[in-house]
Design a protein around this motif. Structure first.
Motif, mmCIF file in Angstrom:
data_model
loop_
_atom_site.group_PDB
_atom_site.id
_atom_site.type_symbol
_atom_site.label_atom_id
_atom_site.label_comp_id
_atom_site.label_asym_id
_atom_site.label_seq_id
_atom_site.Cartn_x
_atom_site.Cartn_y
_atom_site.Cartn_z
ATOM 1 N N HIS A 78 -15.813 -10.984 -2.577
ATOM 2 C CA HIS A 78 -14.068 -10.403 -2.856
ATOM 3 C C HIS A 78 -13.381 -10.938 -3.134
ATOM 4 O O HIS A 78 -12.979 -12.131 -1.563
ATOM 5 C CB HIS A 78 -14.011 -9.728 -2.090
ATOM 6 C CG HIS A 78 -15.669 -8.046 -2.224
ATOM 7 N ND1 HIS A 78 -15.798 -7.877 -3.901
ATOM 8 C CD2 HIS A 78 -16.026 -7.197 -1.662
ATOM 9 C CE1 HIS A 78 -16.114 -7.067 -3.659
ATOM 10 N NE2 HIS A 78 -16.979 -6.484 -1.448
ATOM 11 N N THR A 79 -12.216 -10.882 -3.510
ATOM 12 C CA THR A 79 -10.914 -11.725 -3.166
ATOM 13 C C THR A 79 -10.098 -11.431 -2.168
ATOM 14 O O THR A 79 -9.919 -12.035 -1.419
ATOM 15 C CB THR A 79 -10.448 -12.109 -4.286
ATOM 16 O OG1 THR A 79 -10.829 -12.016 -5.848
ATOM 17 C CG2 THR A 79 -8.994 -12.616 -4.736
ATOM 18 N N SER A 84 -3.628 -3.551 -8.956
ATOM 19 C CA SER A 84 -3.401 -4.545 -9.326
ATOM 20 C C SER A 84 -4.268 -5.526 -10.421
ATOM 21 O O SER A 84 -3.647 -6.099 -11.648
ATOM 22 C CB SER A 84 -2.504 -5.320 -9.114
ATOM 23 O OG SER A 84 -2.347 -5.777 -8.389
ATOM 24 N N ASP A 85 -5.299 -4.992 -9.689
ATOM 25 C CA ASP A 85 -6.718 -5.674 -9.947
ATOM 26 C C ASP A 85 -6.913 -5.452 -11.454
ATOM 27 O O ASP A 85 -6.738 -4.018 -12.321
ATOM 28 C CB ASP A 85 -7.668 -6.014 -8.970
ATOM 29 C CG ASP A 85 -7.770 -6.562 -8.376
ATOM 30 O OD1 ASP A 85 -7.197 -7.408 -7.981
ATOM 31 O OD2 ASP A 85 -8.260 -6.747 -6.951
ATOM 32 N N VAL A 143 -2.455 -12.222 -4.300
ATOM 33 C CA VAL A 143 -3.506 -11.940 -3.067
ATOM 34 C C VAL A 143 -2.987 -12.866 -2.616
ATOM 35 O O VAL A 143 -2.912 -14.359 -2.458
ATOM 36 C CB VAL A 143 -4.272 -12.186 -3.213
ATOM 37 C CG1 VAL A 143 -5.881 -11.673 -2.736
ATOM 38 C CG2 VAL A 143 -5.281 -10.406 -4.624
ATOM 39 N N TRP A 164 -3.485 -4.411 -4.333
ATOM 40 C CA TRP A 164 -3.570 -5.461 -4.692
ATOM 41 C C TRP A 164 -4.816 -5.124 -5.733
ATOM 42 O O TRP A 164 -4.904 -5.125 -6.944
ATOM 43 C CB TRP A 164 -4.296 -6.635 -3.711
ATOM 44 C CG TRP A 164 -2.908 -7.384 -3.008
ATOM 45 C CD1 TRP A 164 -1.929 -7.380 -3.632
ATOM 46 C CD2 TRP A 164 -3.152 -7.977 -1.707
ATOM 47 N NE1 TRP A 164 -1.357 -8.372 -2.275
ATOM 48 C CE2 TRP A 164 -2.279 -8.856 -2.222
ATOM 49 C CE3 TRP A 164 -4.618 -8.222 -0.799
ATOM 50 C CZ2 TRP A 164 -1.387 -9.356 -0.503
ATOM 51 C CZ3 TRP A 164 -3.981 -9.242 0.222
ATOM 52 C CH2 TRP A 164 -2.918 -9.549 -0.117
ATOM 53 N N LYS A 165 -5.641 -4.072 -5.449
ATOM 54 C CA LYS A 165 -6.365 -3.142 -6.140
ATOM 55 C C LYS A 165 -6.878 -2.909 -7.034
ATOM 56 O O LYS A 165 -6.305 -2.947 -8.469
ATOM 57 C CB LYS A 165 -8.032 -2.579 -5.031
ATOM 58 C CG LYS A 165 -8.760 -1.995 -5.703
ATOM 59 C CD LYS A 165 -9.331 -0.799 -5.346
ATOM 60 C CE LYS A 165 -10.757 -0.288 -5.677
ATOM 61 N NZ LYS A 165 -11.456 0.468 -4.949
ATOM 62 N N LEU A 210 -11.234 -4.654 -2.461
ATOM 63 C CA LEU A 210 -12.320 -4.564 -3.500
ATOM 64 C C LEU A 210 -13.475 -3.869 -3.278
ATOM 65 O O LEU A 210 -14.881 -4.038 -3.854
ATOM 66 C CB LEU A 210 -12.137 -5.815 -4.753
ATOM 67 C CG LEU A 210 -11.448 -6.373 -4.911
ATOM 68 C CD1 LEU A 210 -11.447 -7.646 -5.354
ATOM 69 C CD2 LEU A 210 -10.887 -5.066 -6.148
#
Length: 87
Positions: A47-48, A86-87, A2, A83-84, A52
């Motif tokens: 949230h990062t 891979s979280d 991220v 990104w979501k 998310l």
């Protein structure tokens, strides 16, 4: 990895070196002004990144992604989805 709240790739930003910017996840306020509404919203929800959020994709992020001057035709939205996953 991220790099931003909105899905922008800071590593590819033309202003990164020029402005000495380390990316919105690493700074308190953006170099271009006092606040970024996307950064502020995302951080207020702890949230990062925007992917998310329960409201993803909201109108605010959509307007940034498709802005006539600064948008990227939705690439940042797709990145947040990646990104979501891979979280």
């Amino acid at each position: 990895m991220v790099e931003s709240r909105c899905g922008l790739l800071c590593s590819e930003c033309e202003y990164k070196e020029q402005m000495g910017c380390s990316g919105c996840t690493q700074i308190d306020k953006p170099f271009w002004g006092a606040v970024c509404p996307v950064k502020s919203c995302c951080e207020s929800k702890a949230h990062t990144h925007c992917g998310l959020c329960d409201s993803f994709t909201c109108e605010l992020l959509h307007s940034f992604a498709y802005d006539e001057n600064q948008g990227d035709d939705g690439k940042r939205i797709e990145r947040c989805k990646e990104w979501k996953q891979s979280d």
